[in-house]
Design a protein around this motif. Structure first.
Motif, short mmCIF file in Angstrom:
data_model
loop_
_atom_site.label_atom_id
_atom_site.label_comp_id
_atom_site.label_asym_id
_atom_site.label_seq_id
_atom_site.Cartn_x
_atom_site.Cartn_y
_atom_site.Cartn_z
N ALA A 1 -24.21 -34.40 18.78
CA ALA A 1 -25.01 -35.55 18.38
C ALA A 1 -25.87 -35.21 17.17
O ALA A 1 -26.01 -36.01 16.23
N GLN B 1 -23.23 -31.29 23.98
CA GLN B 1 -23.33 -32.70 23.58
C GLN B 1 -24.49 -32.91 22.61
O GLN B 1 -24.40 -33.74 21.70
N THR C 1 -28.04 -42.85 27.84
CA THR C 1 -27.91 -41.89 26.74
C THR C 1 -28.26 -40.49 27.23
O THR C 1 -28.81 -40.31 28.33
N LEU C 2 -27.97 -39.50 26.40
CA LEU C 2 -28.29 -38.12 26.78
C LEU C 2 -29.78 -37.93 26.93
O LEU C 2 -30.24 -37.24 27.86
N SER C 3 -30.58 -38.54 26.06
CA SER C 3 -32.03 -38.40 26.19
C SER C 3 -32.52 -39.03 27.49
O SER C 3 -33.42 -38.49 28.15
N ASP C 4 -31.93 -40.16 27.87
CA ASP C 4 -32.30 -40.79 29.15
C ASP C 4 -31.93 -39.89 30.33
O ASP C 4 -32.68 -39.76 31.30
N ASP D 1 -29.13 -38.22 20.84
CA ASP D 1 -28.32 -39.42 21.10
C ASP D 1 -27.41 -39.77 19.93
O ASP D 1 -26.62 -40.72 20.02
N THR E 1 -25.18 -46.18 20.66
CA THR E 1 -24.28 -45.95 21.78
C THR E 1 -23.87 -47.28 22.42
O THR E 1 -24.61 -48.27 22.37
#
Length: 454
Positions: free
Chosen positions: A316, A312, A354-357, A342, A347
């Motif tokens: 991104a 992912q 999000t992916l970072s979160d 992200d 998003t």
């Protein structure tokens, strides 16, 4: 569902209203449906109300998804459970259709499908970092079993994601999916699901077990009642379920530093390196004008290493190629990688964190020893190295390293025969640790400023 006649719409509506503690007049006031219409429904005078009327009543009584679907299906003359029991099979229970080919993961797919095909493994859990491809691997395995062995697959997305089965709205397939999802999420009437499944082999997939861990406990009873049911869960945080088996899913392999330093031809960096293959496919999608030259391929391989081969994150990062050259993208990936993961497109908040979160959440809540292990000053390190550097015992360090490896926060390095086993912390995990530490310092500074102001 038992063999008795299922209650009709009139009984279901009465029971729902009484559970909500409402009179007919109160329900009419909350729903804007007339008292006369409610009375006619509860007396059975009206058998086929409009769907909008049912929706208004369900909203007013704050019904769960399972109760709502039960009301809607009660409009039909036959009981929902008997309908599903009569038609239940591989044609009705279909897994979500993968939207793209699976890149790499051949050994993992073979191992997963082999375990799902045996009689001895009935509860499996795929565990790994967010974005590593757990859902995609589960889709591929479920689709293979469904098409090859005609195994019904009940797919339940517990994290709020929408299932894509390709079914038309209001079709038996979509109705079945919604009914099962509602039962699992609400934890109600799973005996009805057991009756529908009966002795038919069935794979139940709980995608995003982290989001609703309580859902698995009632489903464990299905394993006892339905002897041919198997359950596959996906999760970021490993939980050893009774009688279950954990299957860690690591990021895709990335080129070794020695390969990248050797200035190998581009083709050599793609062969048997699915992360580079996947990244190049995203590059060609975003920038068709970028030909897979040796320079582009080598830069893509470096980006894969900087982003740890997490699918992912690679997708991104490729979205930023509309704004940056591959060389600029590599520089960002090496310095502030969390900026890329992200994607450049905002998003949808409804899609969840999000992916970072989610990467940040993966490193929070760790014990102090595990956090210290992730911050081991030497890299790469062995268990012995980390124990000496952090002043912990070998046993404690080994247990913590095992837990971090299962969760996908560290990567095991290739070993030579007779050599020690080395580990390295993923770059994105290091970045998440730094970001978390900076946020903690900001919170402490803000608290100090507030205290001085008082």
């Amino acid at each position: 569902m038992n063999s008795q006649t299922a209650p009709g719409l009139d009984v279901l509506l009465q029971n729902a209203r009484r559970r909500a503690g409402l009179t007919q007049e109160q329900l009419a006031g909350l729903s804007t449906v007339s008292v006369r219409a409610i009375r006619d429904l509860e007396l059975g005078r009206v058998q086929h109300p409009r769907k909008e009327t049912l929706r208004l009543l369900a909203n007013a009584m704050r019904l769960t998804d399972a109760r709502r679907i039960e009301l809607e299906l009660a409009v039909d003359a036959q009981a929902v459970g008997r309908v599903f029991q009569d038609i239940y099979g591989a044609d009705l229970a279909v897994p979500p259709a993968p939207l793209r080919p699976l890149v790499g993961r051949r050994p993992e797919l073979e191992a997963l499908t082999a375990r799902l095909s045996t009689e001895h493994e009935r509860l499996l859990t795929l565990v790994g970092l967010p974005g590593v491809g757990k859902t995609r691997l589960a889709q591929e395995a479920a689709s293979l079993l469904h098409s090859r062995d005609r195994v019904p697959v009940l797919w339940v997305a517990l994290d709020g994601a929408a299932e894509t089965t390709g079914a038309a709205a209001n079709s038996p397939l979509s109705t079945m999916t919604g009914w099962v999802r509602a039962l699992v999420r609400d934890g109600e009437k799973l005996d009805e699901l057991a009756t529908v499944i009966g002795h038919k082999p069935t794979l139940i997939v709980l995608d995003g077990y982290d989001s609703s861990p309580s859902a698995i406990r009632p489903l464990l009873n299905l394993l006892r009642v339905c002897e041919r049911v198997k359950i596959l869960t996906t999760t970021c945080r490993p939980v050893q379920l009774p009688g279950g088996r954990l299957l860690p899913l690591a990021p895709l392999p990335v080129p070794a530093p020695s390969d990248l330093a050797a200035s190998l031809p581009g083709d050599s960096l793609v062969t048997d390196r699915p992360a580079v293959e996947l990244m190049l496919s995203h590059v060609s999608h975003m920038r068709p004008d970028f030909l897979p030259t040796d320079t582009v391929t080598t830069t893509a391989a470096h980006i894969c290493r900087a982003l740890d081969g997490i699918p992912q994150a690679l997708e991104a990062a490729a979205s930023w190629l509309l704004l940056y050259s591959p060389e600029q993208l590599l520089d960002i990936a090496r310095t502030v990688p969390l900026v890329l993961v992200d994607g450049v497109t905002p998003t949808d908040p409804a899609a969840g964190p999000t992916l970072s979160d989610r990467l940040a959440a993966a490193v929070t809540g760790l014990g102090p020893r595990a956090t210290a292990l992730l911050r081991t000053p030497v890299d790469p390190w062995t268990v012995d190295d980390a124990a000496r550097a952090n002043g912990t015992s070998l046993a404690e360090t080994a247990r913590d390293a095992h837990a971090l490896l299962v969760r996908g926060l560290i990567r095991q390095l290739p070993t030579t025969p007779g050599g020690p086993v080395g580990f390295t912390v993923l770059n994105l995990v290091r970045a998440a640790l730094v970001a978390e530490q900076e946020q903690q310092q900001e919170r402490e500074h803000g608290s100090l400023v507030d205290a001085l102001a008082e």
